[in-house]
Design a protein around this motif. Structure first.
Motif, PDB file in Angstrom:
ATOM      1  N   LEU B 163      48.910  46.793  40.753  1.00  0.00           N
ATOM      2  CA  LEU B 163      47.646  46.114  40.528  1.00  0.00           C
ATOM      3  C   LEU B 163      47.524  44.882  41.425  1.00  0.00           C
ATOM      4  O   LEU B 163      46.464  44.566  41.972  1.00  0.00           O
ATOM      5  N   LEU B 167      44.408  44.376  43.910  1.00  0.00           N
ATOM      6  CA  LEU B 167      43.477  43.251  43.792  1.00  0.00           C
ATOM      7  C   LEU B 167      43.359  42.501  45.113  1.00  0.00           C
ATOM      8  O   LEU B 167      42.266  42.157  45.552  1.00  0.00           O
ATOM      9  N   LYS B 168      44.500  42.258  45.737  1.00  0.00           N
ATOM     10  CA  LYS B 168      44.447  41.527  47.005  1.00  0.00           C
ATOM     11  C   LYS B 168      43.748  42.355  48.086  1.00  0.00           C
ATOM     12  O   LYS B 168      42.955  41.839  48.860  1.00  0.00           O
ATOM     13  N   PHE B 171      40.070  42.516  48.365  1.00  0.00           N
ATOM     14  CA  PHE B 171      39.507  41.356  49.039  1.00  0.00           C
ATOM     15  C   PHE B 171      39.732  41.439  50.541  1.00  0.00           C
ATOM     16  O   PHE B 171      38.837  41.228  51.331  1.00  0.00           O
ATOM     17  N   LYS B 172      40.985  41.788  50.911  1.00  0.00           N
ATOM     18  CA  LYS B 172      41.339  41.775  52.332  1.00  0.00           C
ATOM     19  C   LYS B 172      40.872  43.026  53.062  1.00  0.00           C
ATOM     20  O   LYS B 172      40.503  42.964  54.217  1.00  0.00           O
ATOM     21  N   SER B 212      34.933  40.937  34.802  1.00  0.00           N
ATOM     22  CA  SER B 212      34.729  39.664  35.501  1.00  0.00           C
ATOM     23  C   SER B 212      35.794  38.623  35.148  1.00  0.00           C
ATOM     24  O   SER B 212      35.794  37.531  35.698  1.00  0.00           O
ATOM     25  N   ASP B 213      36.697  38.947  34.237  1.00  0.00           N
ATOM     26  CA  ASP B 213      37.870  38.076  34.051  1.00  0.00           C
ATOM     27  C   ASP B 213      38.768  38.199  35.279  1.00  0.00           C
ATOM     28  O   ASP B 213      39.613  37.360  35.533  1.00  0.00           O
ATOM     29  N   VAL B 214      38.626  39.304  35.996  1.00  0.00           N
ATOM     30  CA  VAL B 214      39.514  39.593  37.115  1.00  0.00           C
ATOM     31  C   VAL B 214      38.779  39.573  38.456  1.00  0.00           C
ATOM     32  O   VAL B 214      39.208  38.927  39.401  1.00  0.00           O
ATOM     33  N   LEU B 215      37.681  40.298  38.506  1.00  0.00           N
ATOM     34  CA  LEU B 215      36.960  40.462  39.769  1.00  0.00           C
ATOM     35  C   LEU B 215      35.598  39.794  39.725  1.00  0.00           C
ATOM     36  O   LEU B 215      34.949  39.789  38.687  1.00  0.00           O
ATOM     37  N   SER B 216      35.151  39.293  40.856  1.00  0.00           N
ATOM     38  CA  SER B 216      33.843  38.647  40.887  1.00  0.00           C
ATOM     39  C   SER B 216      32.748  39.698  40.744  1.00  0.00           C
ATOM     40  O   SER B 216      32.914  40.846  41.156  1.00  0.00           O
ATOM     41  N   PRO B 217      31.626  39.305  40.153  1.00  0.00           N
ATOM     42  CA  PRO B 217      30.486  40.220  40.034  1.00  0.00           C
ATOM     43  C   PRO B 217      30.070  40.784  41.412  1.00  0.00           C
ATOM     44  O   PRO B 217      29.652  41.925  41.507  1.00  0.00           O
ATOM     45  N   ARG B 218      30.243  39.970  42.444  1.00  0.00           N
ATOM     46  CA  ARG B 218      29.887  40.425  43.792  1.00  0.00           C
ATOM     47  C   ARG B 218      30.761  41.609  44.217  1.00  0.00           C
ATOM     48  O   ARG B 218      30.274  42.616  44.724  1.00  0.00           O
ATOM     49  N   LYS B 246      34.865  39.312  29.996  1.00  0.00           N
ATOM     50  CA  LYS B 246      33.592  38.646  30.324  1.00  0.00           C
ATOM     51  C   LYS B 246      32.709  39.621  31.078  1.00  0.00           C
ATOM     52  O   LYS B 246      33.037  40.037  32.179  1.00  0.00           O
TER      53      LYS B 246
END
Lengths: 230, 343
Positions: B163, B167-168, B171-172, B212-218, B246
């Motif tokens: 995980l 997650l990283k 983003f990358k 959204s506790d983990v990832l941005s809505p975007r 959330k």
């Protein structure tokens, strides 16, 4: 002798490297700290950690989310790995050792790792048991290492209940050990009900709480020893 | 006068947009109870590996407490196992521990370009879950709806690789993650199709990894939502999208996914979500399955039913799996309270 300006510049670079999750810059700046003979302790606390504090604020403000947090942590460790061997004495007023892990049945360890990072930077000796840790293992490790603190993490409601058993077992074997629990489903209420000493809402809170707990524990020990020697 | 002939009828009408007498109280997630297991004499670890035991265990939650559904399976490892992961059911323990993934199939970034194994729908425990669905339908399917669930592609990705890395990388290297999610969406569609053939009444897609506790809505909108849409387009029975934590900022995206209903947990402010999505939207939730249903007193259990209904849920629905040690009196109190709403 390093000038105040240079010092300020390096601290700023370390701080920003963490905030901008830039591992390369964190490494370069950390090496330069050593090259110019700056105090490593200063660089950790006023550079890396102050960057992480800002990251904490960004996280709270929902500008940063978990991926960003993880990348910032990588940058912090990149700098810390270089600086740590050169730290003479971390000065947080208290040092301690901690057993930390995610309880059996739970394979989520991101929250646990962030808390662990805070203990690492604070100079605690950290015994990291990893994730999916059989409940008995916590008690065993605490006794073996005589750690001041045990931190239990659970990400899921379904595994959280295992923490109660660990708390009961630890109390039975060693009434003085301090226990802190954390993770998404955990609350202050549950911590109190189950008899944990602390509840880690987040990593910052975990560290502050841990330092307070260990201070009070050390004070108790000193008082007991003073009574004995009298 | 609204005529409802069974709990199943009520739920199916709700999904179909017809008027019903009261919100149903049911779930699309795990619903086994320790009380049910005691009655049957089954060990928790055994019910994941045997279709008959799986179906029987699920049925007890309706039979003992009147919960208005039957749902199998109970764990979150079915798809990952079919894809080649090894699981641990903790058979050596008496405690209730849910199966977890012991061995993942993606260890490095280079291994992310996976091919979905051919005949995926016949691998691992998927045939077992199908059999359990058929047995459950035969047993209680005339009275209550029978549901199942699959993982969302992002949550599934978190099962088959670290995980932390996922997650990283989201983003990358979002393109790389996107390709993996696309392949996993195909896998989920195959599995869901198999469950439909077995006769399931509704399917919940659990994408809790993208909360959204983990990832941005975007990131949710850009990276996750397209693959959820792909899945919901292919599910023909009524479908539910579940995300816990959330979710207030992402409920509009969840509603856009194509799911017939969205499911949220106690961290969602349902009154606000209702305002955002309008009165036609089907919002299931947001009953706290541990702090209220397990740890709360019966008065709180009842009050929480009221609160969910007053906030505007379309169905009173636990925000996660039923935690097995739920006290029977609490479960009964929850069901009694919702039945008061019947017109």
């Amino acid at each position: 002798m390093v000038t105040e300006d240079k010092k300020k510049e390096l601290l700023e670079r370390l701080k920003n490297a963490v905030i901008q999750y830039d591992e390369d810059t964190a490494k370069e700046a950390a090496k330069e700290v050593l090259d110019v003979g700056m105090n490593a302790n200063d660089a950790i606390f006023n550079g890396l950690v102050s960057g992480m504090e800002e990251v904490g604020r960004l996280f709270e403000a929902q500008e940063y989310f978990v991926p960003e947090l993880l990348m910032c942590a990588d940058a912090l460790y990149a700098g810390l790995d270089i600086l740590k061997p050169h730290v003479q004495q971390l000065d947080l007023g208290v040092k301690g050792s901690v057993v930390i892990g995610t309880v059996e049945g739970d394979v989520h360890d991101i929250g646990k790792n962030i808390v662990k990072m805070m203990f690492d930077v604070a100079g605690f000796t950290v015994y990291d048991l990893g994730r999916d840790v059989p409940l008995d293992k916590f008690v065993e490790e605490q006794l073996k290492t005589d750690s001041d603190l045990v931190c239990l993490s659970a990400m899921m409601t379904t595994t959280m209940v295992g923490m109660k058993k660990v708390i009961d077992d630890l109390r039975a074997k060693n009434p003085n050990v301090k226990i802190m629990i954390g993770g998404a489903p955990v609350s202050q209420d549950i911590a109190e009900k189950w008899g944990a000493d602390g509840y880690a809402k987040d990593a910052n809170n975990a560290l502050k709480d841990a330092i307070n707990m260990i201070s009070s524990l050390k004070k108790l020990k000193e008082e007991a020893e003073a009574r004995k020697s009298r | 006068m609204i005529k409802i002939i069974s709990a199943r009828d009520r739920v199916m009408k709700l999904f179909g947009g017809e008027e019903i007498d009261r919100p149903p109280c049911f779930s699309g997630m795990g619903n086994v109870t320790a009380e049910g297991l005691k009655e049957l004499g089954y060990k928790f670890a055994s019910i994941h590996l045997d279709a008959r035991k799986m179906a029987d265990s699920s049925a007890t939650t309706y039979k003992l407490f009147g919960f208005e559904c039957g749902v199998v399976p109970f764990d979150l490892c079915v798809e990952a196992e079919a894809l080649g992961c090894e699981i641990n059911v903790y058979a050596h323990l008496e405690d209730i521990l849910y199966p977890t993934i012991k061995k993942k199939i993606i260890h490095t970034e280079d291994e992310m370009d996976i091919a979905i194994p051919s005949g995926l729908q016949h691998r691992g425990r998927i045939p077992l879950v199908c059999e359990a669905i058929r047995l459950l339908k035969k047993d209680i399917g005339g009275e209550v709806p029978v549901g199942t669930y699959v993982l969302g592609p992002f949550t599934l990705a978190g099962q088959i690789m670290e995980l932390n890395d996922l997650l990283k990388l989201s983003f990358k290297k979002p393109d790389k993650v996107g390709r993996l999610l696309d392949a996993l969406a195909d896998a989920v569609i195959l599995v869901a199709g198999e469950y439909e053939k077995a006769g399931v009444d509704y399917i919940t897609v659990r994408e809790m990894g993208a909360t959204s506790d983990v990832l941005s809505p975007r990131v949710f909108k850009g990276l996750i939502l397209p693959y959820l849409k792909k899945i919901f387009e292919k599910i023909s029975v009524p479908s539910v999208l579940h995300i816990c934590g959330k979710t207030n900022d992402i409920v509009p995206f969840m509603a856009e996914s194509g799911a017939r209903a969205i499911s949220v947990d106690q961290k969602n402010d349902v009154a606000e979500s209702r305002k955002k999505l309008g009165k036609e939207a089907r919002i299931f939730g947001n009953y706290d399955p541990y702090n209220v249903l397990v740890a709360g007193r019966p008065e709180l259990v009842r009050e929480t039913v009221r609160k969910c209904v007053n906030d505007g849920v379309s169905a009173v629905w636990p925000g996660c799996d039923i935690w097995p040690t739920v006290p029977p009196e609490n479960f009964k109190a929850m069901m009694e309270e919702i039945r008061k709403d019947g017109r």
